[in-house]
Motif scaffolding. Structure first.
Motif, PDB file in Angstrom:
ATOM      1  N   ARG A 188     -14.421 -43.904  44.286  1.00  0.00           N
ATOM      2  CA  ARG A 188     -14.728 -42.523  43.912  1.00  0.00           C
ATOM      3  C   ARG A 188     -16.110 -42.425  43.275  1.00  0.00           C
ATOM      4  NH1 ARG A 188     -15.443 -39.159  40.148  1.00  0.00           N
ATOM      5  NH2 ARG A 188     -15.351 -40.854  38.645  1.00  0.00           N
TER       6      ARG A 188
ATOM      7  N   TRP B  53      -4.679 -40.763  52.878  1.00  0.00           N
ATOM      8  CA  TRP B  53      -6.096 -41.048  52.687  1.00  0.00           C
ATOM      9  C   TRP B  53      -6.910 -40.128  53.580  1.00  0.00           C
ATOM     10  CZ3 TRP B  53      -8.472 -45.353  50.021  1.00  0.00           C
ATOM     11  CH2 TRP B  53      -7.566 -46.166  49.335  1.00  0.00           C
ATOM     12  N   ALA B  54      -8.104 -39.754  53.112  1.00  0.00           N
ATOM     13  CA  ALA B  54      -9.006 -38.925  53.910  1.00  0.00           C
ATOM     14  C   ALA B  54     -10.449 -39.332  53.626  1.00  0.00           C
ATOM     15  CB  ALA B  54      -8.788 -37.440  53.602  1.00  0.00           C
TER      16      ALA B  54
ATOM     17  N   TYR C 193     -14.142 -38.495  52.313  1.00  0.00           N
ATOM     18  CA  TYR C 193     -14.725 -37.591  51.311  1.00  0.00           C
ATOM     19  C   TYR C 193     -16.233 -37.798  51.224  1.00  0.00           C
ATOM     20  CZ  TYR C 193     -10.047 -36.450  49.655  1.00  0.00           C
ATOM     21  OH  TYR C 193      -8.750 -35.997  49.583  1.00  0.00           O
TER      22      TYR C 193
ATOM     23  N   LYS D 199     -12.378 -34.263  56.382  1.00  0.00           N
ATOM     24  CA  LYS D 199     -11.428 -34.189  57.489  1.00  0.00           C
ATOM     25  C   LYS D 199     -10.021 -34.128  56.911  1.00  0.00           C
ATOM     26  CE  LYS D 199     -11.544 -36.681  61.125  1.00  0.00           C
ATOM     27  NZ  LYS D 199     -11.487 -37.868  62.010  1.00  0.00           N
ATOM     28  N   GLU D 200      -9.068 -33.777  57.769  1.00  0.00           N
ATOM     29  CA  GLU D 200      -7.670 -33.836  57.347  1.00  0.00           C
ATOM     30  C   GLU D 200      -7.278 -35.303  57.108  1.00  0.00           C
ATOM     31  OE1 GLU D 200      -5.844 -31.492  56.515  1.00  0.00           O
ATOM     32  OE2 GLU D 200      -6.736 -29.696  57.396  1.00  0.00           O
ATOM     33  N   PRO D 201      -6.214 -35.558  56.350  1.00  0.00           N
ATOM     34  CA  PRO D 201      -5.790 -36.940  56.113  1.00  0.00           C
ATOM     35  C   PRO D 201      -5.590 -37.720  57.410  1.00  0.00           C
ATOM     36  CG  PRO D 201      -4.607 -35.451  54.667  1.00  0.00           C
ATOM     37  CD  PRO D 201      -5.380 -34.582  55.608  1.00  0.00           C
TER      38      PRO D 201
ATOM     39  N   GLY E 172      -9.304 -37.992  45.471  1.00  0.00           N
ATOM     40  CA  GLY E 172     -10.449 -37.242  45.994  1.00  0.00           C
ATOM     41  C   GLY E 172     -10.346 -35.747  45.760  1.00  0.00           C
ATOM     42  N   ASP E 173      -9.156 -35.165  45.962  1.00  0.00           N
ATOM     43  CA  ASP E 173      -8.982 -33.720  45.801  1.00  0.00           C
ATOM     44  C   ASP E 173      -9.084 -33.282  44.351  1.00  0.00           C
ATOM     45  OD1 ASP E 173      -8.605 -33.527  48.526  1.00  0.00           O
ATOM     46  OD2 ASP E 173      -6.413 -33.547  48.397  1.00  0.00           O
TER      47      ASP E 173
ATOM     48  N   CYS F  81      -5.916 -39.111  48.729  1.00  0.00           N
ATOM     49  CA  CYS F  81      -6.076 -37.666  48.535  1.00  0.00           C
ATOM     50  C   CYS F  81      -5.844 -37.231  47.096  1.00  0.00           C
ATOM     51  CB  CYS F  81      -5.142 -36.909  49.473  1.00  0.00           C
ATOM     52  SG  CYS F  81      -5.625 -37.022  51.211  1.00  0.00           S
TER      53      CYS F  81
ATOM     54  N   ARG G 170     -13.199 -32.931  50.788  1.00  0.00           N
ATOM     55  CA  ARG G 170     -12.545 -33.613  51.895  1.00  0.00           C
ATOM     56  C   ARG G 170     -13.220 -33.163  53.184  1.00  0.00           C
ATOM     57  NH1 ARG G 170      -6.309 -32.493  53.060  1.00  0.00           N
ATOM     58  NH2 ARG G 170      -6.078 -32.925  50.819  1.00  0.00           N
TER      59      ARG G 170
ATOM     60  N   GLY H  94      -1.526 -35.007  50.189  1.00  0.00           N
ATOM     61  CA  GLY H  94      -2.693 -34.289  50.676  1.00  0.00           C
ATOM     62  C   GLY H  94      -2.399 -32.919  51.246  1.00  0.00           C
TER      63      GLY H  94
END
Length: 294
Positions: A218, A164-165, A167, A245-247, A235-236, A232, A243, A289
């Motif tokens: 979403r 998860w990240a 978004y 931040k990183e996951p 979202g990606d 991820c 995104r 991710g």
């Protein structure tokens, strides 16, 4: 005493549903029918089975004994059913599969379609549910489940990690994320894990809306309401989102495909689990991710 198995099952449904309303919904009858049925069972047994109070129906000592007996009978019937199903060597028959709402559509449907064409003698019954169904009772034969580790009564394999990240909109530049408008989640979503994560990082006044399901996340982020958490793989895949931040390591879970140990040798179960595992292999980077870097 004169009580049938249906009477035992009905009394257990009252206990499980914390009253007549829950039992009526579970059994597909109306409330007045459930009321008359409970009175008839108590009359046949010659004892009161529940004490009625503000907090619901509390079983008496006799009621608890009847519920325990019903649970044992139910477990024996389910065990017999699993043993029969587990001995099948033919890739045919009904296969009940459960999957979370967020995975059942765009991810799982193409996999089910391919399996159905390969094994036309298998009749798939997909149960889309956020709650965890009981595989011991054969509420389902196979479960696609996000978990830190499966129950000891279940067997299966880890398909992929789930990351998860945070978004937001791809068309916007963001500053300090704690100062942004946030989309929150209820305590009942994902066992409260996502809600706790947000509460630890975001002032309450910055949470402008709270949702009770991940299925609307979403759309809420894409509409510009605020920023929020997404898996991820979802979202990606949306070009309107970015995104930020990183996951997040503490939100990582694993996606498992599981069945009850009594069903692991059933041909249709083995074929389905092998098929899903092979189909998920190339999708691992999206779920973990690692297909996108900041």
């Amino acid at each position: 005493m004169s009580a049938s198995w249906d009477d035992f099952r009905f009394v257990k449904a009252v206990a499980d549903g914390h009253g007549l309303t829950g039992a009526a919904e579970a059994l597909g009858i109306d409330h007045s029918t459930a009321f008359r049925r409970l009175g008839a069972v108590e009359k046949a047994i010659g004892a009161r089975l529940f004490e009625r109070g503000r907090s619901g129906y509390a079983p008496t000592a006799t009621g608890r004994a009847m519920i325990e007996a019903a649970s044992r009978i139910e477990a024996d019937v389910a065990g017999f059913s699993r043993a029969v199903a587990g001995g099948s060597e033919e890739v045919a028959g009904e296969l009940r599969v459960t999957a979370p709402v967020g995975l059942a559509g765009p991810v799982f449907m193409p996999i089910l379609a391919d399996f159905s064409h390969r094994y036309p003698a298998v009749r798939l019954d997909l149960i889309v549910a956020e709650e965890t169904l009981n595989l011991s009772r054969r509420d389902a034969d196979v479960a696609l489940r996000a978990s830190q580790g499966p129950d000891e009564t279940l067997v299966g394999r880890r398909l992929t990690g789930l990351s998860w990240a945070i978004y937001g909109l791809a068309s916007r530049d963001y500053g300090d994320l704690a100062d942004e408008r946030w989309i929150g989640l209820g305590e009942g979503v994902a066992g409260g894990m996502l809600s706790r994560f947000i509460k630890a990082r975001v002032p309450p006044e910055r949470i402008v809306i709270r949702l009770n399901a991940v299925t609307t996340l979403r759309d809420a982020i894409a509409s510009g309401i605020g920023i929020g958490l997404l898996p991820c793989f979802e979202g990606d895949a949306d070009p309107a989102l970015a995104r930020l931040k990183e996951p997040e390591p503490e939100l990582r879970a694993d996606l498992w495909i599981l069945t009850h140990q009594d069903l692991r040798r059933a041909a249709r179960v083995r074929a389905f689990m092998d098929h899903v595992a092979a189909a998920m292999m190339p999708q691992r980077p999206a779920f973990e991710g690692t297909n996108v870097s900041l």
